[in-house]
Structure formats: structure tokens, C-alpha cells
Design a protein around this motif. Structure first.
Motif, PDB file in Angstrom:
ATOM      1  N   LEU A 186       0.865  -1.180   0.000  1.00 46.07           N
ATOM      2  CA  LEU A 186       0.000   0.000   0.000  1.00 46.07           C
ATOM      3  C   LEU A 186       0.901   1.229   0.000  1.00 46.07           C
TER       4      LEU A 186
ATOM      5  N   THR B 188      -4.343   4.464  -4.398  1.00 45.94           N
ATOM      6  CA  THR B 188      -5.330   4.895  -5.394  1.00 45.94           C
ATOM      7  C   THR B 188      -5.579   3.844  -6.469  1.00 45.94           C
TER       8      THR B 188
ATOM      9  N   ILE C  39      -6.482   0.020  -3.447  1.00 46.90           N
ATOM     10  CA  ILE C  39      -7.701  -0.027  -2.631  1.00 46.90           C
ATOM     11  C   ILE C  39      -8.916  -0.262  -3.534  1.00 46.90           C
ATOM     12  N   VAL C  40      -8.921   0.417  -4.679  1.00 46.74           N
ATOM     13  CA  VAL C  40     -10.027   0.230  -5.624  1.00 46.74           C
ATOM     14  C   VAL C  40     -10.025  -1.205  -6.157  1.00 46.74           C
TER      15      VAL C  40
ATOM     16  N   ARG D 277     -11.307  -3.598  -3.561  1.00 46.13           N
ATOM     17  CA  ARG D 277     -12.758  -3.422  -3.393  1.00 46.13           C
ATOM     18  C   ARG D 277     -13.512  -4.107  -4.520  1.00 46.13           C
ATOM     19  N   GLU D 278     -12.940  -4.049  -5.733  1.00 45.39           N
ATOM     20  CA  GLU D 278     -13.616  -4.637  -6.894  1.00 45.39           C
ATOM     21  C   GLU D 278     -13.230  -6.107  -7.093  1.00 45.39           C
TER      22      GLU D 278
ATOM     23  N   LYS E 107       4.252   3.665   3.835  1.00 46.49           N
ATOM     24  CA  LYS E 107       4.427   5.103   4.060  1.00 46.49           C
ATOM     25  C   LYS E 107       5.098   5.455   5.388  1.00 46.49           C
TER      26      LYS E 107
ATOM     27  N   ALA F 191       2.086  15.140  -5.208  1.00 44.59           N
ATOM     28  CA  ALA F 191       1.947  16.576  -4.904  1.00 44.59           C
ATOM     29  C   ALA F 191       3.193  17.094  -4.206  1.00 44.59           C
TER      30      ALA F 191
ATOM     31  N   GLY G 139      -6.679  13.737 -10.313  1.00 52.86           N
ATOM     32  CA  GLY G 139      -6.851  15.156  -9.983  1.00 52.86           C
ATOM     33  C   GLY G 139      -6.137  15.470  -8.683  1.00 52.86           C
ATOM     34  N   THR G 140      -6.442  16.634  -8.131  1.00 50.13           N
ATOM     35  CA  THR G 140      -5.762  17.100  -6.921  1.00 50.13           C
ATOM     36  C   THR G 140      -5.780  16.056  -5.799  1.00 50.13           C
ATOM     37  N   ALA G 141      -6.955  15.479  -5.550  1.00 45.76           N
ATOM     38  CA  ALA G 141      -7.086  14.566  -4.415  1.00 45.76           C
ATOM     39  C   ALA G 141      -6.280  13.284  -4.633  1.00 45.76           C
ATOM     40  N   ILE G 142      -6.225  12.813  -5.864  1.00 46.80           N
ATOM     41  CA  ILE G 142      -5.412  11.625  -6.171  1.00 46.80           C
ATOM     42  C   ILE G 142      -3.937  11.964  -5.964  1.00 46.80           C
TER      43      ILE G 142
ATOM     44  N   SER H  97      -2.551  13.943  -3.979  1.00 43.38           N
ATOM     45  CA  SER H  97      -2.151  14.035  -2.573  1.00 43.38           C
ATOM     46  C   SER H  97      -1.621  12.699  -2.061  1.00 43.38           C
ATOM     47  N   ARG H  98      -1.998  11.600  -2.701  1.00 39.33           N
ATOM     48  CA  ARG H  98      -1.666  10.259  -2.213  1.00 39.33           C
ATOM     49  C   ARG H  98      -0.812   9.460  -3.198  1.00 39.33           C
TER      50      ARG H  98
ATOM     51  N   MET I  30      -8.212  14.458 -15.817  1.00 38.53           N
ATOM     52  CA  MET I  30      -8.882  13.322 -15.176  1.00 38.53           C
ATOM     53  C   MET I  30      -9.343  12.273 -16.181  1.00 38.53           C
TER      54      MET I  30
END
Ligand SMILES: Cc1cc2nc3c(=O)[nH]c(=O)nc-3n(C[C@H](O)[C@H](O)[C@H](O)COP(=O)(O)OP(=O)(O)OC[C@H]3O[C@@H](n4cnc5c(N)ncnc54)[C@H](O)[C@@H]3O)c2cc1C
Ligand code: FES
Ligand code: FES
Lengths: 159, 291
Positions: free
Chosen positions: B28, B32, B35-36, B39-40, B52, B77, B101-104, B106-107, B190
Motif C-alpha cells: 500500500l 489509489t 484499494i479500488v 474493493r472490486e 508510508k 503533490a 486530480g488534486t485529491a489523487i 495528494s496520495r 482526469m
């Protein structure tokens, strides 16, 4: 399945919770902590309805695990403004009618707050690119962008 | 999502020990992709190892010689916000600023982007153009490889089960060089590349002849693709539109794309050529701006 204890700080309050490693931050917020302001749109990182601030940076809470919050500082929409004193973004969203159904709104406000915290006076281009990860099915975005720019006008240099 | 254990080792030694405990592991970084995928039900594991908290994974260093060493899990970022790195390695920033995008951003990390090994991974052609190398570690020691040797097929990379990607190393760039990365997508942001190209161009000291080019393509084959033939086609020639067209032709010839919901074979072959030409033009412009 064993649940893990996690110590974090959420909206300025020390918060301990129990969760399974597979639970996302979004699930922890909504199902364990009763903080239902963050919304689930896609559950795969594409829509931004679940945006929260993790240690000051905007992230999709559906793509972070609850166990990753150990020692972290989280701000959700519940921690931005209050009914007696709205954040300038919230006020501007109302005045500009920047929402219709409202499901995307918490994510937009959280994400836009991260932008204005870092850059109090962005131009329209910057606002549109910053918010590219937030989807809205209702407004067509123009009113949202206008509201963010209006709030930016009212921001002091640093909030 | 199936249940799994979560481990957060604080050192590489702890991480290697966890990798050797006989259970099915996944790493991990920014999460991004993984985790997806968990989940799938596209991936499965008994334990998810968070990288991390390992200092080496989160470090970033620019050496006095101009070599950049990035910890594999360092969020994008934090890389592109560093003004000195953005100034020295603009092609790296071209890719870091368009992954999600921005939120992706960040990680998401370069390490995760490379290990996930999508043929469309945006960091791959940019890093290949820059001649980046990867440092891979295990309890047996460390080894290095050029980034272009890391990809084996969609979702498959060169790591052994006991190995971790530790660092991405971008060497100091040659004098009289410039680099550029871009992709074609139907929106402005995106989206996943229909096709993409990264290029670095190095001229002779007079700025008249091409000493070398490094051209790499994304999303036009089962792995990101290094176009060695582009260099052969242009070396020694002046950096003109006719010369760049030869590189574009080499790119289109090497591409073996598929037709899927994002684009067709014919469109992708065409894009391989056009994007290569424009990446070289962008690289040349940056070279000229710096001198
Ligand atoms: C909405 C959205 C948009 C996206 N847009 C783009 C895009 O435009 N372009 C693009 O290229 N990608 C895109 N992605 C995919 C993803 O964000 C990137 O691939 C990202 O760089 C992955 O990094 P991560 O740190 O999040 O990886 P993780 O999800 O943490 O890991 C990815 C994989 O690599 C393995 N891994 C990670 N680090 C290591 C390591 N150090 N050693 C060994 N194995 C490791 C993990 O086990 C996992 O299998 C997008 C994803 C989403 C959800
Ligand atoms: S619910 Fe998290 S990004 Fe859509
Ligand atoms: S107001 Fe309905 S999705 Fe944005």
C-alpha cells in the motif's frame, strides 16, 4: 474479523475509533462515527463527493483506509463553518445557487477550501483544474466556479 | 471487499520480514490503485503492507550533481510542489500533474504508478525519456534496472515476490538537452491516456545537430514502449520538422496497439506519430528556453 483501534484527530477533536482494516475512511466516518456529511458517489476515486482534508491535503476518503488515520488530522465538511457562521465558501455557494441536489456540495466545499487555504486568490483556470476531480450532475459547474471565485474575493490573505 | 490484515512497518527490515512470512501480500503506497482493485475483487491479499512509515520510501533528495532520488511511495503533490525539482525536471512534472486530480495527487506515488504496470501509466514514458533507473530491494540486497526493463505486461512488473521498489532515480540530465511528456485524452484532465509520448532531445554544443533522442510511448502496446528506432532515425540530423517526422514514423511502426473503448488501432498508431513529433518539439522548446 479483528477490529483495530485507531487514534486520530477529527475536526479538532481527539477521536478514537475501532475499524476493520478493509474499511475506508468514508465508511468509518459515515458508519462508525455518524459523520454523514461526506458522500459516496462512485467509491473508486473518480467523483470527489467523499473529499476530506487529511493533514491539510484534500484526499478521496473512499481511497484511504480507516487504519491509515492513526495519528492523523482529518477535517470533514462538518468541521468547516457552522450554522451560525458559515465559511465564506458556504455563504457564496448559497448566494450563487451553486447546488441543486447537493450531493456533490460537501466534496466541492472541502476541495475548494484546500485550494483557498493554499492559494487565497486563484484565477478561474486554476479553480477549474483544481476541481477537476469533483463531479456534479446538476449545476453544469459554472455556478460552482463562480461561487469559489466569489469566496476567494472575500478571503483574507490566509484563513 | 475481502478481509485482510494491515501492517505498517517502520523500517525496510520489518517490511522484508513481513514479506517473508508466507502470507499473500500486497503493498500500500497511496492506495489509489490497490484499494479500488481490492474493493472490486480484482486483487486479493492476506496482508496489506503500508509503505508510508518507512523513511526510505518517503524521502526525496537532489544530489549536488543534479541527480534526483525519489522514495517509491512519495506522493506526487509533494514532488511537483518542490520548485527546484519542477525547474530541473519539467517532463517529470508533466506526468505528475496529470495523474488523476488534486485529491489523487495528494496520495498517488510514482512507485505505485510503475508497480501497477498499466500500459497507460503516465509516469512511465516520462521517466523512460529521462533515462530513469529503479532501485529494487529485498532481504537479499538491492539491484538496479532502467525503468524500461521493469514492465513485463499489463499489470505485471519485474519484481520478485520478496522484492520492493525502493527508489526512482532520475540522473542529472545532459547539457544541451530538454524533455517533455504529454498524452491524448478526449477531456482536459482526469482521464486515462488514449496514447502518450515522452521525449528527450540532446543537441551538440552548437545547437545544430541532434546528438541523441529518447522517445517513449504509453498505451500503444502491452507495456510502455521505448522507441530505439527514433534515435537511429534522427541522430546527426538538424532538429527540424522533417527530422522529427522520421522519429514519429519510427514510433508509429513500433506501436502494437489494441482497439478498446478509448481508441482504435489506427487512431493510436496515428497518435504515436503525432504525439512523438510534438513531444520532440516541446522538448526542443524547453532546451532553447534554458540556453
Ligand atoms: C480517479 C483516478 C484517476 C487516475 N488517473 C490516472 C492517470 O491519469 N494516469 C495514471 O497513470 N494513473 C491514474 N490513476 C491510477 C493511480 O492513481 C496511479 O497509478 C497512482 O500513481 C498509483 O500510485 P499509488 O501510490 O496510489 O499506488 P498503490 O495503489 O498504493 O499501489 C499500486 C500497486 O503497486 C504496488 N506497489 C506500490 N508501491 C510499491 C513498491 N514500492 N514496491 C512494490 N510494490 C508496490 C501495490 O501493491 C499495488 O499493486 C488514477 C486512479 C484514480 C482512482
Ligand atoms: S466516492 Fe470517493 S471519489 Fe467518488
Ligand atoms: S448539485 Fe447535484 S450533483 Fe452537484
Amino acid at each position: 474479523m479483528a477490529r483495530t483501534q485507531v487514534q486520530s484527530r477529527i475536526n479538532g477533536v481527539d477521536t478514537d475509533f475501532l475499524c476493520e482494516p478493509r474499511q475506508s475512511v468514508l465508511e468509518v466516518l459515515r458508519d462508525e462515527l455518524g459523520l454523514t456529511g461526506s458522500k459516496e458517489g462512485c467509491n473508486n476515486g473518480n467523483c470527489g463527493a467523499c473529499s476530506v482534508l487529511l493533514n491539510g491535503r484534500v484526499v478521496n476518503s473512499c481511497c484511504v483506509l480507516g487504519v491509515e488515520l492513526e495519528g492523523a488530522e482529518l477535517t470533514t465538511i462538518e468541521g468547516i463553518g457552522n450554522p451560525d457562521k458559515l465559511h465564506p465558501l458556504q455563504q457564496a455557494f448559497l448566494e450563487e445557487a451553486a447546488l441543486q441536489c447537493g450531493i456533490c456540495t460537501p466534496g466541492f466545499i472541502v476541495s475548494a477550501k484546500a485550494l483557498l487555504d493554499a492559494e487565497p486568490h486563484p484565477d478561474e483556470h486554476r479553480v477549474r483544474f483544481w476541481l477537476a476531480g469533483n463531479l456534479c450532475r446538476c449545476t453544469g459547474y459554472d455556478k460552482i466556479v463562480r461561487a469559489v471565485l466569489k469566496a476567494a474575493d472575500q478571503m483574507p490573505e490566509k484563513v | 471487499m475481502e478481509a485482510f490484515d494491515y501492517l505498517a512497518p517502520h523500517s525496510l527490515l520489518e517490511a522484508y520480514a513481513a514479506l517473508g512470512n508466507g502470507r499473500r501480500s500486497l503493498m500500500l503506497a497511496g492506495g489509489t490503485d490497490v484499494i479500488v482493485q481490492l474493493r472490486e475483487d480484482r486483487r486479493h491479499c492476506d496482508q496489506l503492507i503500508d509503505l508510508k512509515h518507512i523513511p526510505e520510501m518517503m524521502s526525496m533528495k537532489l544530489t549536488p550533481e543534479g541527480r534526483l532520488e525519489i522514495g517509491a511511495a512519495k506522493p506526487l503533490a509533494e514532488i511537483y510542489e518542490d520548485g527546484e525539482i519542477a525547474r530541473r525536471f519539467p517532463a517529470l512534472i508533466d506526468s505528475a500533474t496529470i495523474i488523476g486530480g488534486t485529491a489523487i495527487q495528494s496520495r498517488a506515488s510514482f512507485g505505485g504508478n510503475l508497480c501497477n504496470a498499466s500500459p497507460a501509466a503516465d509516469s512511465a514514458p516520462a521517466l523512460m525519456a529521462l533515462a530513469a533507473r529503479l532501485v529494487i530491494g529485498s532481504s537479499r540486497g538491492t539491484r538496479e534496472m532502467p525503468v524500461e526493463e521493469f514492465f513485463l505486461g499489463p499489470g505485471r512488473n519485474a519484481l520478485q515476490p520478496d522484492e520492493l521498489l525502493l527508489q526512482v532515480i532520475v540522473p542529472a540530465q545532459p547539457a544541451h538537452s530538454g524533455a517533455f511528456y504529454h498524452r491524448f485524452i478526449p477531456r482536459n484532465e482526469m482521464d486515462i491516456a488514449v496514447a502518450s509520448a515522452g521525449a528527450r532531445i540532446t543537441l551538440d554544443a552548437a545547437g545544430e545537430r541532434i546528438e541523441s533522442v529518447r522517445v517513449a510511448l504509453g498505451a500503444v502496446a502491452a507495456t510502455p514502449l521505448m522507441v530505439a528506432g527514433a534515435n537511429t532515425a534522427v541522430v546527426g540530423k538538424p532538429p527540424t520538422a522533417e527530422t522529427f517526422a522520421l522519429a514519429g514514423q519510427a514510433a508509429a511502426e513500433l506501436a502494437t496497439p489494441i482497439t478498446d473503448m478509448r481508441g482504435s488501432i489506427a487512431q493510436r498508431k496515428h497518435l504515436a506519430s503525432v504525439l512523438t513529433v510534438r513531444a520532440l518539439e516541446g522538448a526542443l522548446l524547453r532546451l532553447r528556453e534554458n540556453h
